[in-house]
Design an enzyme around this catalytic site. Structure first.
Site, mmCIF file in Angstrom:
data_model
loop_
_atom_site.group_PDB
_atom_site.id
_atom_site.type_symbol
_atom_site.label_atom_id
_atom_site.label_comp_id
_atom_site.label_asym_id
_atom_site.label_seq_id
_atom_site.Cartn_x
_atom_site.Cartn_y
_atom_site.Cartn_z
ATOM 1 N N GLN A 155 -3.712 -1.124 -11.464
ATOM 2 C CA GLN A 155 -2.887 0.019 -11.852
ATOM 3 C C GLN A 155 -1.442 -0.232 -11.406
ATOM 4 O OE1 GLN A 155 -3.863 3.828 -10.073
ATOM 5 N NE2 GLN A 155 -2.969 4.987 -11.743
ATOM 6 N N GLY A 282 -3.085 3.359 -0.133
ATOM 7 C CA GLY A 282 -4.092 3.947 0.734
ATOM 8 C C GLY A 282 -5.456 3.690 0.121
ATOM 9 N N GLY A 283 -5.558 4.041 -1.149
ATOM 10 C CA GLY A 283 -6.816 3.823 -1.853
ATOM 11 C C GLY A 283 -6.570 3.622 -3.332
ATOM 12 N N MET A 284 -7.538 3.036 -3.987
ATOM 13 C CA MET A 284 -7.481 2.851 -5.438
ATOM 14 C C MET A 284 -8.864 3.136 -5.996
ATOM 15 S SD MET A 284 -5.813 2.113 -8.171
ATOM 16 C CE MET A 284 -6.659 2.290 -9.735
ATOM 17 N N GLU A 285 -8.877 4.020 -6.998
ATOM 18 C CA GLU A 285 -10.129 4.601 -7.499
ATOM 19 C C GLU A 285 -10.892 3.682 -8.441
ATOM 20 O OE1 GLU A 285 -7.004 5.472 -8.172
ATOM 21 O OE2 GLU A 285 -6.752 6.316 -10.174
ATOM 22 N N HIS A 309 -10.209 11.937 -2.143
ATOM 23 C CA HIS A 309 -9.241 11.758 -3.227
ATOM 24 C C HIS A 309 -9.737 10.719 -4.241
ATOM 25 C CE1 HIS A 309 -5.131 11.581 -4.978
ATOM 26 N NE2 HIS A 309 -5.479 10.326 -5.224
ATOM 27 N N GLU A 310 -10.084 9.545 -3.737
ATOM 28 C CA GLU A 310 -10.500 8.481 -4.661
ATOM 29 C C GLU A 310 -11.807 8.855 -5.362
ATOM 30 O OE1 GLU A 310 -8.103 6.739 -5.187
ATOM 31 O OE2 GLU A 310 -7.008 6.927 -3.300
ATOM 32 N N HIS A 313 -11.178 11.109 -8.275
ATOM 33 C CA HIS A 313 -10.726 10.390 -9.474
ATOM 34 C C HIS A 313 -11.888 10.004 -10.392
ATOM 35 C CE1 HIS A 313 -6.426 9.815 -9.307
ATOM 36 N NE2 HIS A 313 -6.426 9.273 -8.103
ATOM 37 N N GLU A 332 -3.173 12.401 -11.114
ATOM 38 C CA GLU A 332 -3.004 12.586 -9.667
ATOM 39 C C GLU A 332 -2.956 14.042 -9.211
ATOM 40 O OE1 GLU A 332 -3.587 10.261 -7.699
ATOM 41 O OE2 GLU A 332 -3.362 8.502 -8.984
ATOM 42 N N ASP A 389 5.376 2.150 -12.303
ATOM 43 C CA ASP A 389 5.311 2.309 -10.859
ATOM 44 C C ASP A 389 6.414 3.263 -10.353
ATOM 45 O OD1 ASP A 389 3.820 1.441 -8.615
ATOM 46 O OD2 ASP A 389 5.560 0.303 -7.921
ATOM 47 N N TYR A 397 1.685 14.102 -7.687
ATOM 48 C CA TYR A 397 0.611 14.506 -6.782
ATOM 49 C C TYR A 397 0.755 15.967 -6.369
ATOM 50 C CZ TYR A 397 -0.587 9.556 -6.116
ATOM 51 O OH TYR A 397 -0.977 8.260 -6.310
ATOM 52 N N ARG A 570 0.698 -1.280 3.575
ATOM 53 C CA ARG A 570 0.579 -0.046 2.793
ATOM 54 C C ARG A 570 1.972 0.525 2.544
ATOM 55 N NH1 ARG A 570 -3.008 5.121 4.789
ATOM 56 N NH2 ARG A 570 -2.561 6.488 3.018
ATOM 57 N N LYS A 572 3.342 3.148 1.332
ATOM 58 C CA LYS A 572 3.707 4.501 1.765
ATOM 59 C C LYS A 572 4.162 4.520 3.226
ATOM 60 C CE LYS A 572 0.967 7.913 3.517
ATOM 61 N NZ LYS A 572 -0.051 8.968 3.640
#
Ligand code: BES
Ligand code: ZN
Length: 618
Positions: A155, A282-285, A309-310, A313, A332, A389, A397, A570, A572
């Site tokens: 993504q 942090g995470g990817m679904e 969260h993931e 998704h 999101e 991106d 979000y 990460r 963020k």
């Protein structure tokens, strides 16, 4: 050709006015060369070899194609791929193909000629050493330090850097894959997984539910599996697996809570893999297998809203998918709403309220940074000519979340929940764009009542910048108690005199984030002695503390800042620290020194952003 294209465009425009999911044609995606209305993929058979020595993937992608009948060619997306040959049909007859000129962010189109009746095309290819989706890690960059590691991040539009594909979120396909890796490593994908290593190093995968290309994912490394519940489990390196299994012990409960809210889980199994720290998110679904940063292994299960969260998704995003990256908030914003509902279900309203307030402060900061008139603060984005991106911000979000909260507060939770559940069922395995969602919302939730729609100012929320006047109230009882302590501290109480409290890490995070921006070194040092922030194992709290440390030039944290920036990838967490560092001349020098050391540990998603920020030319 031109005429046909224009006609297609006309159809697309007409089609986008039609909200019936089954009769809708595809919506133009400005981030893909593909022309799905002419020829679209429906299934992939991937057969690849992962070569750690050369740091490349090579093999073939065999695509099943559906054509409009008239189509003379099919167009794929590629970026930095070396295309060796393309063949047609099961008999693999070589066919002519043409690579277009390189376009920034998008790569090159791959146009393959189609003879009437062609149903299969096989593309033989290899990736380049700097394929943006791939990160090849030396053993030193893993937790175990013995074996190398590879992971992908597709993504938003990076799938095309490791698979020639129609790289648009509106195009779905099922897939099977055969992946050969070095014998002592395990490969896992966003699919049905083998779970255990075998001596041959050849693994096969199947994904029977259709997915868009941005959900294609692969990880290879010294990975082991541990089940958590009947449908849930974790993968991690052997040295990390115990911590991971402890941290994510509630996964099965989250899955059950999610199903209770919005309907049956559509992907059979839900696992999570803990990646090395360079993972840029942090995470990817990734379907059936969320990819996650190890920075959420806090030891106390305090950062697991990321799992919620993931997992969420699996409905918002993976089941009902944003049609284009301009509609990213549909992925999101809905997911944040759903995430907080899961957390509320498991840990109560106070917990979810804390998350909402943290989100709200992040949103205020983002609007402040972008400027309240910036088009990037609209929910519906316009990312034409830009990297999608760029659309990844708190707007999608949190502004998205608060719009849904507003609607929920107007209709009542019960009605809103029924609406969402129906929405996920009605559009399962389909795409959604903002305009169609509005129509659906008006018809299915607001009973066609235009006045409620206007009263809620939904058009303003979606199409105007900034935050509308009817922004819902956000409060957290627990944070209000923290605010009192912060006030006491500001008014002169020493750290030792602050009420000794069993705060959760969210409360600590809120505390640190609300310390005065001009806090003295003495006060910081006093807090550090009392609460040991510089050495906290909670990466959210640590990150906030380090940001303040850089801002105030609090020297005792210097080493911790460097260590954090070198070890963690990460984005963020990295951005606020680098942004704070470059505010002074001296800090900028230090930022570049650290970055030179740290950069080899970062994924391209992070280096792309930070190169730009630091004006660094590798
Ligand atoms: N899908 C996103 C990550 C993403 C977005 C990757 C856009 C590439 C482009 C994922 O679900 C996500 O939102 N991750 C967040 C965590 C979350 C708890 C807000 C992250 O990585 O910080
Ligand atoms: Zn997300």
């Amino acid at each position: 050709m031109l005429k046909i294209r224009n006609f297609a465009l006309f159809l697309v425009i007409v089609a986008s006015c039609n909200s019936n999911p089954s009769s809708r044609m595809s919506i133009k995606d400005v981030h893909s060369f593909s022309q799905p209305d002419e020829a679209v993929v429906t299934h992939l058979d991937l057969d690849i070899v992962v070569d750690f020595d050369k740091q490349l993937i090579s093999g073939k992608a065999a695509w099943k194609i559906k054509t409009s009948g008239k189509a003379g060619s099919v167009i794929f997306d590629t970026r930095d791929l070396d295309i060796e040959k393309v063949t047609a049909g099961k008999e693999e007859k070589p066919v002519p193909f043409k690579l277009g000129n390189e376009v920034k962010y998008l790569g090159r189109s791959l146009e393959v000629q189609l003879e009437p009746g062609t149903e299969y095309l096989t593309i033989y290819y290899r990736t380049s050493p700097d394929a943006a989706a791939l990160q090849w890690l030396d053993p030193q960059q893993t937790a175990g330090k013995i074996h190398p590691f590879l992971f992908t991040q597709s993504q938003a539009i990076l799938a095309r850097t490791w698979i020639p594909c129609q790289d648009s979120p509106g195009i779905r396909f099922t897939y099977k894959a055969k992946v050969k890796v070095p014998a002592h490593l395990l490969a896992v994908m966003s699919a049905e997984n083998p779970r255990e290593k075998n001596a041959s190093g050849v693994y096969t995968f199947a994904m029977k539910q259709p997915v868009p290309s941005y959900l294609m994912a692969l990880s290879v490394g010294d990975i082991v599996y541990r089940p958590i519940g009947p449908r849930t489990g974790v993968y991690a390196e052997p040295v990390t697996i115990d911590r991971a299994a402890y941290e994510f012990a509630d996964m099965e409960k989250m899955l059950l809570a999610a199903e209770k809210l919005y309907g049956e889980y559509a992907w059979d199994q839900y696992d999570l893999i803990v990646l090395p720290p360079s993972f840029p998110f942090g995470g990817m679904e990734n379907p059936r297998l969320t990819f996650a940063t190890p920075t959420i292994l806090a030891g106390d299960r305090s950062l697991t809203s990321l799992v919620a969260h993931e997992l969420a998704h699996s409905w918002s995003g993976n089941l009902v998918t944003n049609a284009t990256w301009n509609d990213f908030w549909l992925n999101e914003g809905f997911t944040v709403y759903f995430e907080r509902r899961i957390m509320e279900e498991l840990y109560g309203k106070d917990y979810a309220d804390m998350l909402a307030v943290l989100g709200y402060h992040g949103l205020l900061q983002t609007v402040d940074e972008f400027g309240k008139d910036s088009p990037d603060t609209k929910l519906k984005l316009d990312l034409k000519g830009r990297d999608p991106d760029d659309g990844v911000s708190d707007i999608a979000y949190e502004k998205g979340y608060f719009l849904l909260k507003l609607i929920e507060s107007k209709t009542g939770r019960q009605k809103f929940d029924a609406f969402l559940k129906n929405y996920f069922a009605a559009y399962a395995f389909k795409t959604m764009n903002t305009e169609d969602f509005i129509v659906y919302l008006k018809n299915e939730l607001l009973d066609g009542d235009e006045s409620v729609y206007k009263e809620l100012k939904i058009d303003e929320w979606i199409y105007q910048p900034g935050l509308p006047g009817n922004f819902p109230e956000v409060r957290s009882r627990l944070f209000e108690a923290v605010d009192k302590v912060v006030l006491d501290f500001k008014q002169g109480k020493t750290a030792a005199e602050l009420p000794e409290k069993e705060w959760s890490s969210h409360e600590w995070l809120h505390f640190v984030k609300n310390l005065p921006a001009d806090i003295s070194i003495e006060k910081m040092s006093e807090l550090d002695q009392a609460f040991n922030f510089t050495n906290t194992g909670n990466n959210e709290v640590l990150n906030a503390w380090l940001e303040l440390s850089v801002k105030r030039s609090y020297k005792p944290a210097d080493q911790a800042v460097e260590k954090f920036l070198v070890n963690v990838g990460r984005r963020k967490f990295l951005l606020p620290l680098y942004k704070e560092l470059i505010k002074t001349e001296e800090g900028k020098k230090r930022a570049i020194e650290i970055y030179q050391k740290a950069r080899p540990n970062y994924h391209s998603v992070a280096t792309q952003t930070i190169d730009e920020l630091l004006e660094f030319h590798p």
